[in-house]
Design a protein around this motif. Structure first.
Motif, PDB file in Angstrom:
ATOM      1  N   UNK A 103       0.696  -0.616  -0.294  1.00  0.00           N
ATOM      2  CA  UNK A 103       0.257  -0.144  -0.310  1.00  0.00           C
ATOM      3  C   UNK A 103       1.541   1.226  -0.004  1.00  0.00           C
ATOM      4  N   UNK A 104       1.630   1.403   0.506  1.00  0.00           N
ATOM      5  CA  UNK A 104       3.108   2.455   0.656  1.00  0.00           C
ATOM      6  C   UNK A 104       3.140   2.341  -0.679  1.00  0.00           C
ATOM      7  N   UNK A 105       4.194   1.489  -1.164  1.00  0.00           N
ATOM      8  CA  UNK A 105       3.880   1.389  -3.034  1.00  0.00           C
ATOM      9  C   UNK A 105       3.493   2.620  -3.973  1.00  0.00           C
ATOM     10  N   UNK A 106       1.561   1.362  -3.380  1.00  0.00           N
ATOM     11  CA  UNK A 106       0.908   1.966  -4.119  1.00  0.00           C
ATOM     12  C   UNK A 106       0.450   3.766  -3.946  1.00  0.00           C
ATOM     13  N   UNK A 107       1.059   3.998  -3.046  1.00  0.00           N
ATOM     14  CA  UNK A 107       0.501   5.646  -2.452  1.00  0.00           C
ATOM     15  C   UNK A 107       1.410   6.401  -3.419  1.00  0.00           C
ATOM     16  N   UNK A 108       2.864   5.786  -2.391  1.00  0.00           N
ATOM     17  CA  UNK A 108       4.029   6.862  -3.311  1.00  0.00           C
ATOM     18  C   UNK A 108       4.334   7.345  -4.576  1.00  0.00           C
ATOM     19  N   UNK A 109       3.545   5.892  -5.264  1.00  0.00           N
ATOM     20  CA  UNK A 109       3.425   6.092  -6.769  1.00  0.00           C
ATOM     21  C   UNK A 109       1.941   6.020  -7.652  1.00  0.00           C
ATOM     22  N   UNK A 110       0.825   6.628  -6.363  1.00  0.00           N
ATOM     23  CA  UNK A 110      -0.220   7.071  -6.692  1.00  0.00           C
ATOM     24  C   UNK A 110      -0.211   7.227  -9.020  1.00  0.00           C
ATOM     25  N   UNK A 111       0.814   8.926  -8.735  1.00  0.00           N
ATOM     26  CA  UNK A 111       0.029   8.869 -10.281  1.00  0.00           C
ATOM     27  C   UNK A 111       0.422   7.976 -10.748  1.00  0.00           C
ATOM     28  N   UNK A 112       1.613   7.366 -11.212  1.00  0.00           N
ATOM     29  CA  UNK A 112       2.053   6.364 -12.055  1.00  0.00           C
ATOM     30  C   UNK A 112       0.577   6.042 -12.425  1.00  0.00           C
ATOM     31  N   UNK A 113       0.631   5.219 -11.632  1.00  0.00           N
ATOM     32  CA  UNK A 113      -0.312   3.749 -11.521  1.00  0.00           C
ATOM     33  C   UNK A 113      -2.106   4.606 -11.996  1.00  0.00           C
ATOM     34  N   UNK A 114      -2.023   5.648 -11.703  1.00  0.00           N
ATOM     35  CA  UNK A 114      -3.244   6.238 -11.703  1.00  0.00           C
ATOM     36  C   UNK A 114      -3.441   6.164 -13.770  1.00  0.00           C
ATOM     37  N   UNK A 115      -1.595   6.403 -14.024  1.00  0.00           N
ATOM     38  CA  UNK A 115      -1.733   6.810 -16.035  1.00  0.00           C
ATOM     39  C   UNK A 115      -1.197   5.236 -16.732  1.00  0.00           C
ATOM     40  N   UNK A 116      -1.203   4.519 -15.337  1.00  0.00           N
ATOM     41  CA  UNK A 116      -1.433   3.017 -16.141  1.00  0.00           C
ATOM     42  C   UNK A 116      -2.396   2.152 -16.167  1.00  0.00           C
ATOM     43  N   UNK A 117      -3.340   2.377 -15.417  1.00  0.00           N
ATOM     44  CA  UNK A 117      -5.141   2.149 -15.034  1.00  0.00           C
ATOM     45  C   UNK A 117      -5.725   2.620 -16.483  1.00  0.00           C
TER      46      UNK A 117
END
Lengths: 333, 333
Positions: free
Chosen positions: B12-26
């Motif tokens: 969850x800490x990774x997901x929060x730290x990388x939230x902007x990138x993960x949004x782009x991935x999704x």
């Protein structure tokens, strides 16, 4: 064996002309379908790859590359790539169609199981991607990755459209362009690209492969209903039993009266088939000239393929490719 | 939401730290799983992709790239690529394992049919290849193509080795390295490569992903027998019922006396299972300390993963990845 001794079929003339290249392709295929860790893999692939398929697609890649003057080594990798993609789709098709015979032999899903066919198909897909990376040409990768997506898309579309009487000729063409023509056109196009051919020649090679693939599939669909004239030695009715809405049926459905429509709904949409239904279907196709009309379409696509090659240099390979386009539709003369 | 408010789990800490990138991935995943022609495709993929998987593999790619200072756009493509490959293998796995539930929901092969799962899996594989071509980086292509082949090879090897009591820990490790660790290590390695990280850091990222993947799979196999201590809320016995020869069983078989061996032959090799056999299997695992021994192996792999990161720069993401390695085995403390 000299060229004059080989059979007159353009496919055999291509294979003779490109014999040295095809030998290299076969060596590469055998090398790359091996697996250090999983002996099941070469068992399944050898069964299919060695089963004496025509190797039509790799021949197209080799011919296109040589016709455009290619002298490097990578047309061999690309030819092996398209054969691996083709073999992988055959393995998965046999699972999807629940087929029991392919090229006159039991299918892999029957000899082993569906699991092996799915996973070994995946392995061959992955192997094809390894092979296509090796020439280090990003445009080639783009073409082959796109073709792979088109094939899968065409197969899924067929799955949903196959038993739907509302399927139009336009949708049929989309399916065929995906499941069959995409790999033909990629096979010829990458041959031109790896040779560094000018844009108009690459485009012509794409058009040739695309139109040849469509003609090829229409002929296949026609022959599955016995062809225009009686043909000996070919099983008919597989598509009918699998309730596939192919071009002849689409044409007959478009002209069906209420009673005929009820017949098609029953045998294709509902899949309630009984003794004599195949013969009834054939009679309806004949009544509406559906096979003749499909034949005219196939001839049109073959002519499109042949004509596309006009921009390419005069060369024995060009002649063979032109003759191949004619030959594909000759089976339904 | 501030970082201090998120759960303490490293994922969850990774997901929060990388939230902007993960949004782009999704966004990219949703865009690329669409199909203009075949509406069945987004139905099937959405069912799986949107089902709330942990997106662990794309997070690994994003984390590796950012940790190595990447500032370009292509880590997003590569993250989407590994998720597509993962999703495609899930679709095919469910066909092969004849599974009916995945992530708490009915599997695609149950909701639609095996045909759709096979073909839509192929589509996602092809889409993943399209995505991985886009960064124009041949080394990345090489890594991901090799990973795809290793995955398929591992799956086929599992198919043939699964019910064979002669399977050794070395073969088990080969299977796990293929079917699970290959995609983890490719996910981290391509992150480093796209960032242009030095060779020792790329190697460290590979080692991290490989060891994390092995630890992850051993833990999964352990939990399927109930774990070292009683664990609540986790179904046990799936591997037993599917007669998969996982690490705890291999360890117990190695120490089995004649009577115990006869038991394993009956339930795994012959598949004759009756009421009470799972409990008997668990008792044998306990008697020989097989779960404890497998736990020691998992801890070793987790430590290997953590230690590998020492050559990477100090960075919050490095800490999170280190903690992730510990967390993976924490479930079996």
């Amino acid at each position: 064996m000299g060229l004059d001794e080989v059979s007159q079929q353009p496919h055999d003339r291509l294979a003779a002309f490109l014999a040295a290249d095809m030998l290299a392709v076969n060596v590469l295929i055998r090398e790359r379908m091996a697996s250090e860790h999983a002996p099941r893999i070469p068992q399944v692939t050898a069964h299919l790859v060695e089963a004496g398929g025509k190797r039509l697609r790799p021949l197209l890649t080799l011919a296109a590359a040589r016709l455009c003057g290619y002298g490097g080594p990578f047309h061999v990798h690309l030819a092996a790539t398209v054969e691996f993609i083709h073999t992988a789709t055959l393995l998965h098709d046999d699972v999807v169609d629940e087929s029991s015979r392919r090229r006159g032999r039991p299918t892999a899903n029957l000899l082993w199981d569906n699991k092996s066919s799915v996973l070994v198909g995946d392995y061959l897909f992955a192997r094809s991607f390894q092979l296509m990376v090796e020439p280090g040409n990003l445009r080639v990768l783009d073409i082959l990755a796109n073709a792979s997506a088109s094939i899968a898309e065409g197969e899924v579309l067929q799955l949903t459209a196959a038993q739907d009487l509302a399927t139009t000729e336009a949708i049929y063409l989309q399916v065929v362009r995906g499941k069959t023509a995409a790999l033909f056109s990629a096979a010829t196009e990458v041959g031109g690209v790896i040779a560094g051919a000018p844009a108009d020649q690459v485009k012509a090679l794409f058009t040739y492969g695309d139109a040849l693939g469509v003609a090829f599939q229409i002929v296949d669909d026609l022959l599955d209903y016995g062809g225009v004239a009686a043909t000996i030695g070919k099983d008919v009715g597989d598509d009918f039993r699998e309730r596939k809405l192919t071009l002849p049926v689409i044409k007959a459905v478009a002209k069906a009266d209420a009673e005929e429509r009820a017949f098609w709904v029953r045998v294709i949409e509902k899949g309630h088939q009984a003794e004599g239904d195949l013969e009834q279907a054939q009679a309806l196709l004949a009544r509406h000239g559906a096979l003749q009309a499909a034949r005219v379409d196939a001839l049109h696509w073959a002519a499109t393929a042949r004509d596309a090659l006009a921009v390419l240099p005069a060369h024995p390979l060009r002649t063979m490719l032109e003759d191949l386009a004619d030959f594909v539709v000759e089976r339904i003369r």
